[in-house]
Enzyme design. Structure first.
Site, short mmCIF file in Angstrom:
data_model
loop_
_atom_site.label_atom_id
_atom_site.label_comp_id
_atom_site.label_asym_id
_atom_site.label_seq_id
_atom_site.Cartn_x
_atom_site.Cartn_y
_atom_site.Cartn_z
N TYR A 491 41.86 122.02 100.39
CA TYR A 491 41.12 121.61 99.35
C TYR A 491 40.28 122.75 98.57
CZ TYR A 491 39.19 118.27 95.86
OH TYR A 491 38.92 117.66 94.79
N SER A 571 45.30 117.43 94.01
CA SER A 571 43.98 117.64 92.82
C SER A 571 43.65 118.80 92.88
CB SER A 571 43.00 116.51 93.23
OG SER A 571 42.32 116.35 92.34
N ASP A 654 48.46 108.73 86.21
CA ASP A 654 47.18 109.63 86.76
C ASP A 654 46.46 109.65 85.54
OD1 ASP A 654 45.48 111.29 87.86
OD2 ASP A 654 47.30 112.36 89.00
N HIS A 689 46.28 108.81 90.71
CA HIS A 689 45.74 109.95 91.37
C HIS A 689 45.84 109.86 92.90
CE1 HIS A 689 44.21 113.84 90.93
NE2 HIS A 689 43.26 113.74 91.81
#
Length: 718
Positions: A491, A571, A654, A689
């Site tokens: 991430y 993301s 999203d 999302h």
């Protein structure tokens, strides 16, 4: 997370294995011809920014799929091609079958105690959404209050959040439909068992904070978007209101706003004594807050700015009359606890618990005790302190993993916490702060042996010499002599820490002999503010270097090979995957970028994108533009270079990272000369999302992802 699955699932898998093998072998034989991607219209769109000509031929794909037929048709054609390819993959049915079995166990959420009642969520296993229950005593029989599985036919309407009133009579709850970040808030009256007439709309980035007398609650909302802009318009002019029960939303009282600062978001908390509303304001995603106090006992009093400047993290823990406790990174990058006496005209922080080598990750005031949760190399350690900062010991946790919870009343020693690790499904424990004893409250019963999996923490060296931790998980005794198919997850942003947690989908991958690696990249919060700062703004390339170095380490250690290494992220992690594939396409066999931020020059134009400038910078500032343009996935797709197999995933609803990011990126990689491996996009409908996604959609999605990854990492699915 927990199971009611019978042993028949194991028997069925054994008896039908040969059938699956024959089916998938035949399907694989049919996949010979190259993929014919849909033809995507290219337009001559070029912007000149700071003397740089920036082509954007697929800008039309930014349009809302619900409003633009051409975009909707493109989505349908892409899904048609993707599904045709996925239908040929060996192991897809096996993964779907096994993931479903692994999801089929009873699981509970953390209990929340109000008015002597215990509120909690429960899922019987394969329910699309968890339902809300209540018990009148700790071990009493639970009764269902709300079942979101009845709210829509497709299971895509979720119970997003819920908060009981102080006396436990009412529950305010938020509804999330189709994965959108917008919420509708309603109220349930436990005395009648029915909904009240209260209904609130256009709520986002908000909690619900009940007044102590139960007359109503505080919440935050945005103005109603213009027609057709619900899922794309930037969110500005956040305001805090008070809603009185039994009245229409139009009569709600405006409590706080900053009309001259429209980009600020505001979150209100009612102090435990009910005397104060603590307003936390920010403009981005970085933990830099301005704190305003509103005296609820004196309606005529003006709001008081207690902490100005948006310079530091100030998180309210609790208060004893006018002495407020805060967790802050002011003069403490890994955070400390301080007190402020708001009776003073200009209160100065008084240190209660100093900064530690570990990173302070959570704090609560419970039974006259400070409960502080720390990250020690991305693993949880919970420490107890007196209110004057004396050490009282630690909380014994079930093992090495992630613990959360410890909420409650400052004068009540009873609380609950959850514990999980990579091969340990989430269990709920009751903790008594007076005795220091933790006892199981809800333990999962699962259809696998957690002891059969090995979790290790490795440390590797990044490009600039930085030491980076990484978790590596796999079956005990796994043969790594030739390297194993490996899934590397990352991430690296927004001060978010990647800590151990259980996932049925990941377990299905490891059951087949796959390795899971989770890297704790810079940009996260594992080591406090300095670690976050080292991976954002002008330092963002460090995140990509850390991820690339993680892959190189796994190969050097013999855990995997280039032909067996897949990468995944969602993301900000989708941005990560897109960027490193452009920078090192030779290093990976497969890539799974999910709901990614792929156009770094226009991300701030939609919904919540404007908040992300704290991590990414401003596209309209030259220094930031040049850095963003250098790594933007959409703008840096190479040509004439062989890329790994790529399966992009996104969803039509999203409204956090709008799907146009993934649409444009998918069009760009399909148009480029990057080799014969598949470069596909999977677009979910009635999903957003990630939050609120129904269980059946999760099972289908991960069966596709793992089958795709298995195909391109050489995994034989059994």
């Amino acid at each position: 997370m927990r199971v009611s699955t019978r042993l028949i699932f194991t028997a069925l898998l054994a008896t039908t294995g040969s059938t699956f093998t024959a089916m998938t072998a035949n399907a694989a034989a049919t996949q010979a011809a190259p993929i014919a991607y849909p033809k995507t219209l290219r337009q001559d769109v070029v912007d000149t920014q700071f003397g740089v000509k920036v082509a954007d031929p697929y800008r039309w794909l930014e349009n809302d799929v619900r409003e633009d037929k051409a975009v909707a048709d493109w989505v349908a054609e892409q899904n048609k091609v993707t599904n045709a390819y996925l239908d040929t993959l060996p192991g897809r049915d096996i993964f779907a079958f096994r993931i479903k079995a692994l999801y089929d166990y009873e699981r509970y959420g953390l209990p929340y105690k109000k008015g002597g009642r215990y509120f909690y969520t429960r899922n019987n296993g394969l329910q699309n959404q968890s339902a809300l229950y209540v018990r009148d005593s700790l071990n009493g029989e639970g009764r269902m209050l709300l079942d979101p599985n009845t709210w829509s036919k497709d299971g895509a309407t979720a119970l997003a959040s819920w908060v009981p009133s102080e006396d436990g009579r009412y529950v305010a709850y938020a509804i999330q439909d189709g994965g959108s970040d917008w919420r509708t808030v309603k109220v349930l009256d436990l005395a009648t068992g029915k909904e009240t007439a209260d209904q609130l709309e256009w709520i986002k980035n908000s909690g619900v904070e009940w007044a102590k007398d139960g007359s109503g609650f505080y919440y935050s909302r945005f103005p109603e978007p213009a027609p057709g802009q619900k899922f794309q318009a930037t969110n500005e002019h956040h305001k805090i209101y008070f809603h009185k029960l039994g009245t229409p939303q139009g009569e709600d009282k405006l409590i706080f706003e900053t009309p001259d600062l429209p980009k600020r978001g505001h979150y209100g908390q009612v102090s435990e004594d009910g005397k104060w509303l603590i307003v936390t304001s920010s403009e981005g995603t970085d933990d830099r807050y301005e704190i305003t106090l509103i005296d609820l006992a004196r309606p005529e009093a003006k709001p008081r700015t207690l902490i100005a400047g948006l310079e530091n993290n100030w998180s309210y823990i609790g208060n004893q009359d006018t002495k407020f406790l805060w967790a802050t990174n002011k003069d403490a990058p890994r955070l400390r606890v301080v007190s402020l006496d708001v009776a003073e005209d200009d209160p100065k922080p008084v240190e209660v618990v100093p900064e530690d080598q570990a990173t302070l990750d959570g704090a609560s005031l419970l039974g006259g005790t400070l409960m502080l949760s720390y990250l020690v190399d991305a693993k949880t350690e919970v420490r107890r302190y007196s209110l004057d900062g004396k050490k009282l010991g630690t909380v014994a946790l079930p093992g090495i993993g992630t613990a959360g919870g410890f909420g409650g009343e400052s004068d009540d020693p009873e609380t609950f916490f959850s514990f999980t690790s990579f091969a340990t499904p989430t269990a709920i424990y009751r903790y008594d702060a007076a005795t220091g004893q933790a006892t199981p409250w809800a333990e999962p019963k699962v259809l696998f042996d957690p002891a059969a999996y090995e979790v290790s923490q490795r440390f590797y060296t990044s490009k600039d010499g930085t030491r980076v931790p990484m978790f590596v998980v796999h079956k005990k005794g796994l043969d790594l002599s030739k390297g194993a198919p490996t899934l590397l997850y990352g991430y690296g942003g927004f001060n978010i820490s990647m800590t151990p947690s259980y996932s049925p989908t990941r377990l299905a991958w490891m059951e087949q002999g796959g390795v899971l690696a989770v890297a704790n990249l810079r940009g996260g919060g594992e080591y406090g503010k300095a670690w976050h700062d080292a991976g954002r703004l002008q330092n963002k390339q460090n995140v990509f270097d850390d991820f690339i170095a993680a892959g190189e380490y796994l190969i050097a250690q013999g855990i995997t090979t280039k032909d067996k290494l897949a990468i995944q992220g969602g993301s900000n992690g989708g941005l990560l995957v897109g960027a490193v594939v452009n920078q090192r396409p030779d290093l990976f066999a497969a890539a799974l970028p999910a709901v990614g931020v792929m156009d770094m020059l226009r991300f701030d134009r939609w919904t919540a994108g404007r908040y992300w400038v704290d991590d990414y910078g401003y596209p309209n500032k030259e220094a930031d533009f040049r850095k963003l343009h250098a790594y933007s996935p959409y703008h840096n797709v190479k040509t004439g270079v062989s890329y790994p197999a790529i399966l992009v995933t996104t969803a039509d609803t999203d409204d956090r990272v709008v799907p146009g990011h993934s649409f444009k990126y998918a069009a760009a990689i399909q148009a480029a000369d990057i080799g014969d491996k598949p470069h596909l996009i999977r677009i979910e409908t009635r999903a957003g999302h990630g939050s609120g996604k129904p269980t059946d959609k999760i099972i289908e999605e991960y069966a596709d992802l793992w089958a795709f990854t298995a195909k391109h990492t050489g995994m034989t699915v059994k």
